[in-house]
Motif scaffolding. Structure first.
Motif, PDB file in Angstrom:
ATOM      1  N   GLN A 149      39.812  52.544 -11.730  1.00  0.00           N
ATOM      2  CA  GLN A 149      40.919  52.935 -10.716  1.00  0.00           C
ATOM      3  C   GLN A 149      41.727  51.834 -10.751  1.00  0.00           C
ATOM      4  OE1 GLN A 149      39.395  54.947  -7.107  1.00  0.00           O
ATOM      5  NE2 GLN A 149      41.160  54.154  -5.865  1.00  0.00           N
ATOM      6  N   CYS A 150      41.375  50.731 -10.075  1.00  0.00           N
ATOM      7  CA  CYS A 150      42.351  49.521 -10.113  1.00  0.00           C
ATOM      8  C   CYS A 150      42.180  48.834 -11.319  1.00  0.00           C
ATOM      9  CB  CYS A 150      41.929  48.656  -8.810  1.00  0.00           C
ATOM     10  SG  CYS A 150      40.492  47.661  -9.387  1.00  0.00           S
ATOM     11  N   CYS A 176      37.851  45.616 -12.980  1.00  0.00           N
ATOM     12  CA  CYS A 176      36.640  45.234 -13.661  1.00  0.00           C
ATOM     13  C   CYS A 176      36.733  45.843 -15.046  1.00  0.00           C
ATOM     14  CB  CYS A 176      35.363  46.063 -12.922  1.00  0.00           C
ATOM     15  SG  CYS A 176      35.579  47.836 -13.143  1.00  0.00           S
ATOM     16  N   CYS A 218      31.845  47.635 -10.205  1.00  0.00           N
ATOM     17  CA  CYS A 218      32.995  48.228 -10.049  1.00  0.00           C
ATOM     18  C   CYS A 218      33.196  48.781  -8.625  1.00  0.00           C
ATOM     19  CB  CYS A 218      33.205  49.602 -10.505  1.00  0.00           C
ATOM     20  SG  CYS A 218      34.735  50.694 -10.623  1.00  0.00           S
ATOM     21  N   CYS A 277      35.728  50.074  -7.408  1.00  0.00           N
ATOM     22  CA  CYS A 277      36.089  51.519  -7.172  1.00  0.00           C
ATOM     23  C   CYS A 277      35.247  52.538  -7.359  1.00  0.00           C
ATOM     24  CB  CYS A 277      37.313  51.527  -7.845  1.00  0.00           C
ATOM     25  SG  CYS A 277      38.530  50.248  -7.781  1.00  0.00           S
TER      26      CYS A 277
HETATM   27 FE1  FES Z   1      38.310  48.991  -9.772  1.00  0.00          FE
HETATM   28 FE2  FES Z   1      36.314  48.920 -11.268  1.00  0.00          FE
HETATM   29  S1  FES Z   1      38.345  50.091 -11.594  1.00  0.00           S
HETATM   30  S2  FES Z   1      36.963  47.653  -9.559  1.00  0.00           S
END
Ligand code: FES
Ligand code: FES
Length: 211
Positions: A154-155, A158, A190, A192
């Motif tokens: 997502q972000c 990680c 992770c 997210c």
């Molecule tokens: Fe955001 Fe894993 S994709 S911390």
């Protein structure tokens, strides 16, 4: 002097000494607390310089993503900081900086490690692979392709660590079932919560269906 008076005198000396020490320390603390910020800053800078003198730089040679680098590093510097700060390989991320999140995962001589826990000088002559070294030119590594296909992030913070761990996991022979993948990827956090899709991506590569 009688024994009783002697005891009384030594107790008073002890009490006075303790009181004197206490007053001295209190004055020092008060003086520091009242010192202007510039004085405190100057003291800190002096301390930093002294610390830097203690940690003299040492030569180290690393092979990173197939390229040899001869570097000068302080013995206290981690592989993570050397990769990011000296070699500008910022794909390897710093999450916790204490071995708890896996964001800094790289391969050293083919084995995955948390680079925040490894001193650079202990990697003398070793072969390091970072996320930047996985693709072959424009051709992404199958694990990178699978993460894109399965939307395994997502972000993305990680993700490089997850991908490096996933590649190593298959090589280690620990990707034979979903529970096994979850167990052996448990060092990669992770925030997210993309775990189900990360597992799907790894299973896809393991089964050779990634493209
Ligand atoms: Fe955001 Fe894993 S994709 S911390
Ligand atoms: Fe190395 Fe978190 S930054 S484990």
């Amino acid at each position: 002097m009688s024994r009783k008076n002697q005891d009384k005198s030594s107790t008073e000396n002890l009490t006075n000494g303790t009181r004197r020490n206490f007053l001295k320390q209190s004055s020092l603390i008060t003086a520091l607390a009242l010192a202007p910020a510039t004085v405190v800053k100057a003291a800190e800078n002096q301390w930093d310089e002294k610390l830097a003198d203690v940690f003299e730089k040492m030569p180290v040679t690393l092979e990173v993503n197939g390229v040899k680098h001869s570097l000068q590093v302080e013995p206290r510097v981690t592989l993570l900081d050397t990769l990011r700060e000296q070699l500008n390989l910022t794909g390897t991320k710093k999450g916790c900086d204490r071995g708890q999140c896996g964001a800094c995962t790289v391969h050293v001589d083919g084995v995955r490690i948390n680079s925040c826990l490894s001193l650079t000088i202990t990697n003398q002559g070793k072969k390091i692979t970072t996320i930047e070294g996985l693709a072959k030119g424009d051709e992404l590594h199958p694990m990178q392709e699978a993460f894109i296909k399965h939307d395994g992030f997502q972000c993305g913070y990680c993700t490089s660590g997850q991908i490096m761990s996933g590649v190593a996991l298959i090589k280690e022979g620990h990707a034979n079932s979903e529970p096994e993948i979850r167990e052996f990827m448990s060092g990669n956090i992770c925030r997210c919560g993309a775990y189900p899709r990360i597992v799907n991506a790894i299973q896809d590569v393991k089964n050779g269906n990634q493209s």
